[in-house]
Motif scaffolding. Structure first.
Motif, PDB file in Angstrom:
ATOM      1  N   PHE A  13     -21.192 -14.250 -31.645  1.00  0.00           N
ATOM      2  CA  PHE A  13     -22.110 -14.320 -32.786  1.00  0.00           C
ATOM      3  C   PHE A  13     -21.449 -15.045 -33.959  1.00  0.00           C
ATOM      4  O   PHE A  13     -20.224 -15.050 -34.085  1.00  0.00           O
TER       5      PHE A  13
ATOM      6  N   ASP B   6     -15.101 -21.728 -47.809  1.00  0.00           N
ATOM      7  CA  ASP B   6     -16.540 -21.955 -47.892  1.00  0.00           C
ATOM      8  C   ASP B   6     -17.088 -21.437 -49.220  1.00  0.00           C
ATOM      9  O   ASP B   6     -16.485 -20.594 -49.870  1.00  0.00           O
TER      10      ASP B   6
ATOM     11  N   HIS C 119     -16.153 -20.644 -36.371  1.00  0.00           N
ATOM     12  CA  HIS C 119     -15.424 -19.379 -36.454  1.00  0.00           C
ATOM     13  C   HIS C 119     -14.195 -19.470 -37.351  1.00  0.00           C
ATOM     14  O   HIS C 119     -13.332 -18.593 -37.314  1.00  0.00           O
TER      15      HIS C 119
ATOM     16  N   ARG D  49      -8.087 -18.317 -39.531  1.00  0.00           N
ATOM     17  CA  ARG D  49      -8.876 -17.197 -40.031  1.00  0.00           C
ATOM     18  C   ARG D  49      -8.055 -15.913 -39.939  1.00  0.00           C
ATOM     19  O   ARG D  49      -7.092 -15.838 -39.182  1.00  0.00           O
TER      20      ARG D  49
ATOM     21  N   LYS E 161     -12.763 -16.254 -42.739  1.00  0.00           N
ATOM     22  CA  LYS E 161     -12.651 -17.524 -42.009  1.00  0.00           C
ATOM     23  C   LYS E 161     -12.232 -18.639 -42.966  1.00  0.00           C
ATOM     24  O   LYS E 161     -12.274 -18.485 -44.178  1.00  0.00           O
TER      25      LYS E 161
HETATM   26  N1  MTE Z   1     -15.348 -15.655 -43.826  1.00  0.00           N
HETATM   27  C1  MTE Z   1     -15.795 -16.606 -44.628  1.00  0.00           C
HETATM   28  N2  MTE Z   1     -14.919 -17.434 -45.219  1.00  0.00           N
HETATM   29  N3  MTE Z   1     -17.132 -16.764 -44.877  1.00  0.00           N
HETATM   30  C2  MTE Z   1     -18.063 -15.933 -44.297  1.00  0.00           C
HETATM   31  O1  MTE Z   1     -19.267 -16.101 -44.525  1.00  0.00           O
HETATM   32  N4  MTE Z   1     -18.459 -13.984 -42.861  1.00  0.00           N
HETATM   33  C3  MTE Z   1     -17.844 -12.701 -42.484  1.00  0.00           C
HETATM   34  C4  MTE Z   1     -16.549 -12.905 -41.719  1.00  0.00           C
HETATM   35  N5  MTE Z   1     -15.718 -13.884 -42.370  1.00  0.00           N
HETATM   36  C5  MTE Z   1     -17.606 -14.899 -43.447  1.00  0.00           C
HETATM   37  C6  MTE Z   1     -16.217 -14.810 -43.207  1.00  0.00           C
HETATM   38  C7  MTE Z   1     -18.710 -11.822 -41.723  1.00  0.00           C
HETATM   39  S1  MTE Z   1     -19.882 -10.964 -42.602  1.00  0.00           S
HETATM   40  C8  MTE Z   1     -18.515 -11.593 -40.383  1.00  0.00           C
HETATM   41  S2  MTE Z   1     -19.449 -10.443 -39.551  1.00  0.00           S
HETATM   42  C9  MTE Z   1     -17.507 -12.350 -39.620  1.00  0.00           C
HETATM   43  O2  MTE Z   1     -16.862 -13.333 -40.418  1.00  0.00           O
HETATM   44  C10 MTE Z   1     -18.165 -13.023 -38.445  1.00  0.00           C
HETATM   45  O3  MTE Z   1     -17.242 -13.789 -37.734  1.00  0.00           O
HETATM   46  P1  MTE Z   1     -17.772 -14.827 -36.681  1.00  0.00           P
HETATM   47  O4  MTE Z   1     -18.811 -15.676 -37.341  1.00  0.00           O
HETATM   48  O5  MTE Z   1     -16.572 -15.591 -36.214  1.00  0.00           O
HETATM   49  O6  MTE Z   1     -18.364 -14.007 -35.558  1.00  0.00           O
END
Ligand code: MTE
Ligand code: MO
Length: 475
Positions: free
Chosen positions: A140, A253, A293, A298, A311
């Motif tokens: 996901f 981001d 991802h 990350r 990430k």
């Molecule tokens: N990290 C960054 N920089 N930006 C994001 O929007 N979303 C987070 C997290 N890390 C996010 C992030 C959320 S809410 C989740 S559930 C996970 O990343 C999802 O990781 P995936 O997209 O690799 O499954």
């Protein structure tokens, strides 16, 4: 400090200039509203009726709820405040967004027009529980903003704040095994919004999460991550200064919140880092981290909600208290069921870190008609965060009066930080509508609340109650 910074070799912004026509169109539309300029947009028709929410109270979310499956999560901005009086909603995709497989983006079973067909949904969810290590393309994706483009040659990780010797480390430095030992772990990431749809059915809170992430059972997966332990990186910087208790993680981001642009910034406590449960990963299942991802680097925080696994990590900072950034302070809060519209103060919420024990039935699916000769096979996943793992899964064919234990040999590998897939064949005699449910016990003997309403919360996070499905049985 939570706004975007400029850095060479890294593009976190959208390229407006490339779309002058559309930009103009958008500007026209936006004149009516008070929103920041988006780079690109398209109109998407929304379903006229929504099977999930009915009644006066929900009217204002009527159109917004249709978004979950039409828009995916990476859209930059949705005119949700205006959604109530529109039959169309604007979507703004980011420029240069890498393509996603359907399985990576859509894991929720809204069954309106334009959504996935039942067949597609079944295919996707069956794939999800067909391998204990999730394929990268099926994993996901949850992004708050666009996917930034980072040149790995120019990339460096900045380590600053309350560390003794602040450093800049390139990818080569981090991957140099004479500097840092490599660590590989099989770890599940689970979005705190997994199974949120069940809470939405009860009551949709402030409606925000309907748009952001109306997940069903699929916002979870397990991958084999390789990188270095964040602890070793901090030690390499001489360790933390005395009053440092947390580590802040900066993603490259950007996302919009109430008209402002922020970086994605969260924090984890040092006590979590100290036990080697925070990995800085550049590899996912033996491949370089995919862009979606977090390429090139990350965080993977074991047993915490996915949100902390930052990430596109480009900076980390030693700090005294948990991060003041909006993602850490204002989102991912857990409220008691009494907290609602009238009294939802940020200070009333707990910051969610550990993921509770949870599970789901993936096959059969809710509302399936099953023809059988006295036996039925159930399949699903079970997971627990906070350093615990599932030890027992039980399923009930009658809404929770009788429980059958899944034999241990029908549960996938015990990895400590990852989910376990399970399957069981149940004897089944009655015909007609039946309610199947599942509950899991973890290694600390926690189990799941019986009904979704006992753990309903205003921001609709960490749905951990027994997962229930209705099926029609023909014997
Ligand atoms: N990290 C960054 N920089 N930006 C994001 O929007 N979303 C987070 C997290 N890390 C996010 C992030 C959320 S809410 C989740 S559930 C996970 O990343 C999802 O990781 P995936 O997209 O690799 O499954
Ligand atoms: Mo998430």
């Amino acid at each position: 400090p939570y706004f975007e910074e400029e850095r060479e070799g890294w593009k976190g912004y959208i390229e407006w200039e490339k779309h002058p026509e559309k930009k103009k169109q958008v500007e026209e539309v936006l004149k009516q509203y008070d929103f920041p300029d988006p780079p690109e947009f398209q109109f998407v028709p929304l379903p006229k009726t929504n099977p999930i929410l009915t009644g006066e109270r929900f009217k204002q979310y009527h159109y917004a709820t249709g978004l979950g499956h039409l828009v995916d999560i990476s859209w930059q901005y949705v005119l949700k405040e205006k959604a109530a009086d529109m039959t169309h909603v604007l979507q703004f995709p980011y420029n240069g967004e890498p393509p996603r497989s359907k399985s990576a983006g859509v894991h929720h079973p809204c069954r309106e027009k334009n959504a996935l067909s039942n067949q597609e949904l079944r295919y996707i969810q069956d794939r999800l529980v067909s391998t204990e290590i999730t394929r990268n393309e099926d994993f996901f994706v949850r992004n708050h903003g666009g996917v930034p483009e980072i040149d790995p040659e120019k990339y460096y990780l900045e380590i600053e704040g309350l560390v003794k010797n602040p450093q800049r480390l390139t990818l080569k430095d981090l991957q140099d095994e004479s500097k840092f030992p490599r660590q590989t772990n099989v770890v599940s990431l689970q979005c705190s919004g997994t199974r949120r749809l069940e809470q939405i059915h009860q009551y949709p809170g402030d409606g925000d999460e309907l748009i952001n992430a109306p997940w069903a059972e699929g916002a979870i997966g397990a991958a084999r991550w390789t990188g270095v332990s964040l602890k070793k990186v901090i030690k390499y910087c001489g360790g933390l200064k005395d009053d440092a208790m947390h580590i802040e993680l900066f993603g490259a981001d950007t996302y919009f919140k109430k008209g402002k642009v922020y970086n994605y910034v969260v924090s984890v406590p040092w006590r979590k880092v100290k036990i080697n449960e925070v990995l800085l990963a550049w590899e996912m299942n033996g491949e370089p981290l995919p862009k979606l991802h977090g390429f090139p680097l990350r965080a993977v925080v074991f047993g915490y909600i996915g949100a902390r696994s930052c990430k596109w990590l480009y900076k980390i900072r030693g700090i005294k208290d948990p991060s003041e950034a909006p993602v850490q302070r204002k989102e991912y809060l857990y409220y008691t069921p009494q907290i609602g519209k009238q009294n939802a103060l940020y200070s009333n919420g707990f910051s969610i870190q550990d993921m509770p024990v949870s599970s789901a039935i993936i096959s059969p699916k809710d509302m399936d008609v099953i023809t059988h000769d006295g036996k039925v096979k159930l399949k699903g996943w079970a997971y627990s965060g906070g350093g615990h793992w599932p030890i027992r899964v039980e399923v009930s064919p009658d809404g929770g009066a009788i429980w059958y234990e899944v034999p241990t040999e029908n549960m996938s590998t015990k990895y400590y930080y990852a989910w376990r897939l399970w399957e069981i064949e149940l004897p089944l005699d009655p015909e007609g509508w039946l309610e199947f449910c599942v509950r899991t016990w973890d290694s600390a003997l926690n189990t799941q609340p019986t009904y979704v309403r006992s753990a309903w919360n205003w921001d609709l996070h960490v749905t951990s109650s027994c997962h229930r499905i209705k099926i029609y049985s023909i014997n």
